[in-house]
Design an enzyme around this catalytic site. Structure first.
Site, PDB file in Angstrom:
ATOM      1  N   TRP A 140       0.875  -1.183   0.000  1.00  0.00           N
ATOM      2  CA  TRP A 140       0.000   0.000   0.000  1.00  0.00           C
ATOM      3  C   TRP A 140       0.914   1.236   0.000  1.00  0.00           C
ATOM      4  O   TRP A 140       1.864   1.292   0.810  1.00  0.00           O
ATOM      5  CB  TRP A 140      -0.862  -0.050   1.267  1.00  0.00           C
ATOM      6  CG  TRP A 140      -1.887   1.034   1.403  1.00  0.00           C
ATOM      7  CD1 TRP A 140      -2.797   1.425   0.477  1.00  0.00           C
ATOM      8  CD2 TRP A 140      -2.103   1.844   2.559  1.00  0.00           C
ATOM      9  NE1 TRP A 140      -3.585   2.427   0.987  1.00  0.00           N
ATOM     10  CE2 TRP A 140      -3.171   2.706   2.260  1.00  0.00           C
ATOM     11  CE3 TRP A 140      -1.501   1.925   3.818  1.00  0.00           C
ATOM     12  CZ2 TRP A 140      -3.649   3.643   3.178  1.00  0.00           C
ATOM     13  CZ3 TRP A 140      -1.983   2.846   4.728  1.00  0.00           C
ATOM     14  CH2 TRP A 140      -3.040   3.695   4.403  1.00  0.00           C
ATOM     15  N   ASP A 221      -1.142  -5.810   9.062  1.00  0.00           N
ATOM     16  CA  ASP A 221      -2.148  -4.845   8.605  1.00  0.00           C
ATOM     17  C   ASP A 221      -3.340  -5.677   8.094  1.00  0.00           C
ATOM     18  O   ASP A 221      -3.221  -6.368   7.081  1.00  0.00           O
ATOM     19  CB  ASP A 221      -1.545  -3.974   7.490  1.00  0.00           C
ATOM     20  CG  ASP A 221      -2.528  -2.949   6.954  1.00  0.00           C
ATOM     21  OD1 ASP A 221      -3.695  -2.924   7.412  1.00  0.00           O
ATOM     22  OD2 ASP A 221      -2.143  -2.169   6.053  1.00  0.00           O
ATOM     23  N   ALA A 223      -6.872  -5.176   6.874  1.00  0.00           N
ATOM     24  CA  ALA A 223      -7.862  -4.179   6.460  1.00  0.00           C
ATOM     25  C   ALA A 223      -8.986  -4.774   5.614  1.00  0.00           C
ATOM     26  O   ALA A 223      -9.923  -4.064   5.261  1.00  0.00           O
ATOM     27  CB  ALA A 223      -7.167  -3.065   5.675  1.00  0.00           C
ATOM     28  N   LYS A 255     -13.826  -1.695   5.175  1.00  0.00           N
ATOM     29  CA  LYS A 255     -14.304  -2.470   4.029  1.00  0.00           C
ATOM     30  C   LYS A 255     -15.292  -3.547   4.462  1.00  0.00           C
ATOM     31  O   LYS A 255     -16.331  -3.715   3.841  1.00  0.00           O
ATOM     32  CB  LYS A 255     -13.137  -3.139   3.286  1.00  0.00           C
ATOM     33  CG  LYS A 255     -11.819  -2.440   3.394  1.00  0.00           C
ATOM     34  CD  LYS A 255     -11.648  -1.286   2.434  1.00  0.00           C
ATOM     35  CE  LYS A 255     -10.456  -0.463   2.865  1.00  0.00           C
ATOM     36  NZ  LYS A 255      -9.883   0.395   1.884  1.00  0.00           N
TER      37      LYS A 255
HETATM   38  C1  LMR Z   1      -6.898   1.726  -0.848  1.00  0.00           C
HETATM   39  O1  LMR Z   1      -5.808   1.142  -0.776  1.00  0.00           O
HETATM   40  O2  LMR Z   1      -7.390   2.098  -1.921  1.00  0.00           O
HETATM   41  C2  LMR Z   1      -7.673   1.979   0.408  1.00  0.00           C
HETATM   42  O3  LMR Z   1      -7.011   1.396   1.493  1.00  0.00           O
HETATM   43  C3  LMR Z   1      -8.014   3.398   0.633  1.00  0.00           C
HETATM   44  C4  LMR Z   1      -6.835   4.220   1.057  1.00  0.00           C
HETATM   45  O4  LMR Z   1      -6.932   4.864   2.121  1.00  0.00           O
HETATM   46  O5  LMR Z   1      -5.816   4.252   0.369  1.00  0.00           O
END
Ligand code: LMR
Length: 401
Positions: A140, A221, A223, A255
């Site tokens: 991410w 993590d 999520a 989510k």
């Molecule tokens: C994403 O990766 O698109 C989501 O986790 C939203 C974000 O906050 O980046």
């Protein structure tokens, strides 16, 4: 000069002269670009938000019902305290940790999963200034800058090859063999963002073996819990790491409960000894107080309301399964294209395609298909009806297929 005289302002300097324009967030900027595009056939595969077949992100029925109950029952909006909603934390704890997680587990409510990651990074730095954190490549895009902003040193390992669409477990294991005791290892608990390439149960065991043997600290993590193979199956990471003495877990309800804008998250820390609980928890509380003071209440109260009521839990399970099944239906439809078969095996919302910036731009310009500049696609943005158009567009702009 008397006390009341104002001194001349020297020169034309502006207090903010030291600041320069920063690049837009790579994911959030797609929202604005998509909204500005007038084409009715446009497809948004950008930011990680679930969409149904009609392209909507509806509020879950379980959430609506829990909100109605809250409106009726809630009698105050007074501060709840720096730790957040204790009942919410207890509900999440039993959802996540078998046998209650042990007596060395401490928790704090955070504004979203990102708040939990930031708090964890600050806690790590408070405990061991400039500690080293291993972050997979790709990951991410906020993981690295956020860790660095908290003072941590980031190190990288290759997690995934977008060309072969393979998880690079051997590279990861090899890198971890060079890690030092006390190094932190950031792991995506399930539904890897951006690759969708999760370790199997056996691969988690291999990872756990190195982590334990080398005295590393896992930082999970989580999520997308429940959007991979199911609520229980998606906790393989915690089962594999059950005997690790110290561990951090950043959790998001954005989510799986569809509570994105309510900012609902939590940080759990296994301290390794009940004697350390108070020091760790009070440091977390102090850090939280310095950053956001107290977390927002509403979303956490909704999650607790759902997890504390059998009917609402059942309803949530059904709605979560609907989201999960739609994601896997989209993946199966894409995987009918032989070159994209691997996407059918991946989990959660995301896959990472091997596309050049020019190809990503061509998809946007010529086909109204919006995705992250990294080639990450949020497959929840695709309706089954749009899958053939998406696959054809990929074939037109690239050698995929
Ligand atoms: C994403 O990766 O698109 C989501 O986790 C939203 C974000 O906050 O980046």
């Amino acid at each position: 000069m008397t006390m009341t005289e104002v001194p001349d302002i020297v020169g034309t300097e502006n207090f903010f002269d030291g600041l320069s324009v920063q690049p837009a967030d790579p994911l959030l900027s797609i929202i604005a670009a998509f909204q500005a595009d007038p084409r009715p056939t446009k497809i948004d595969l950008g930011v990680g938000v679930y969409r149904d077949e009609q392209g909507k992100t509806p509020i879950l029925g379980a959430v609506k019902a829990a909100e109605a109950r809250l409106v009726e029952a809630q009698s105050t909006k007074a501060y709840i305290g720096v730790e957040g909603n204790g009942a919410y934390l207890a509900s999440l704890k039993s959802l996540l940790f078998q046998r209650g997680g042990g007596d060395d587990l401490v928790a704090m409510q955070t504004p979203g999963g990102t708040g939990a990651i930031r708090l964890a990074a600050e806690l790590i730095n408070a405990s061991s200034p400039h500690a080293r954190i291993w972050i997979g490549e790709p990951s991410w895009p906020v993981h690295v800058p956020l860790s660095q902003a908290a003072g941590l040193q980031t190190l990288s390992y290759r997690h995934f090859d977008p060309v072969s669409q393979q998880l690079l477990l051997d590279d990861l294991l090899e890198k971890l063999e060079t890690a030092l005791p006390g190094d932190i290892v950031l792991l995506h608990g399930c539904c890897h963002n951006p690759s969708g390439a999760d370790p199997s149960a056996e691969q988690w065991q291999k990872l756990a073996e190195v982590i334990i043997r080398r005295g590393l600290i896992p930082f999970i993590d989580l999520a997308y819990h429940g959007l991979g193979d199911g609520l229980d199956a998606d906790l393989e990471v915690l089962r594999a790491l059950a005997s690790v003495p110290q561990l951090l877990l950043a959790y998001s309800c954005s989510k799986n409960f569809g509570l994105y804008r309510e900012r609902v998250g939590a940080l759990f820390v296994r301290t390794g000894s009940p004697a350390k609980n108070q020091a760790v928890a009070s440091t977390m509380f102090l850090l939280g107080r310095m950053i956001w003071s107290m977390p927002p209440d509403h979303g956490a109260a909704v999650v607790h309301e759902i997890l504390g009521n059998e009917d609402l839990i059942d309803q949530w399970h059904v709605e979560l399964a609907t989201m999960r099944n739609r994601l896997s239906a989209v993946r199966s439809a894409i995987a009918r294209e032989p070159a994209l078969v691997k996407l059918g095996e991946q989990k959660g919302m995301f896959s990472q395609l091997s596309l050049t910036p020019a190809q990503i731009e061509a998809l946007r310009r010529d086909h109204a298909i919006f995705m992250a500049g990294s080639g990450r696609v949020n497959l929840a943005g695709l309706s089954l009806r749009d899958v053939p158009r998406f696959v054809e567009a990929l074939k037109t702009v690239s050698t995929i297929g």
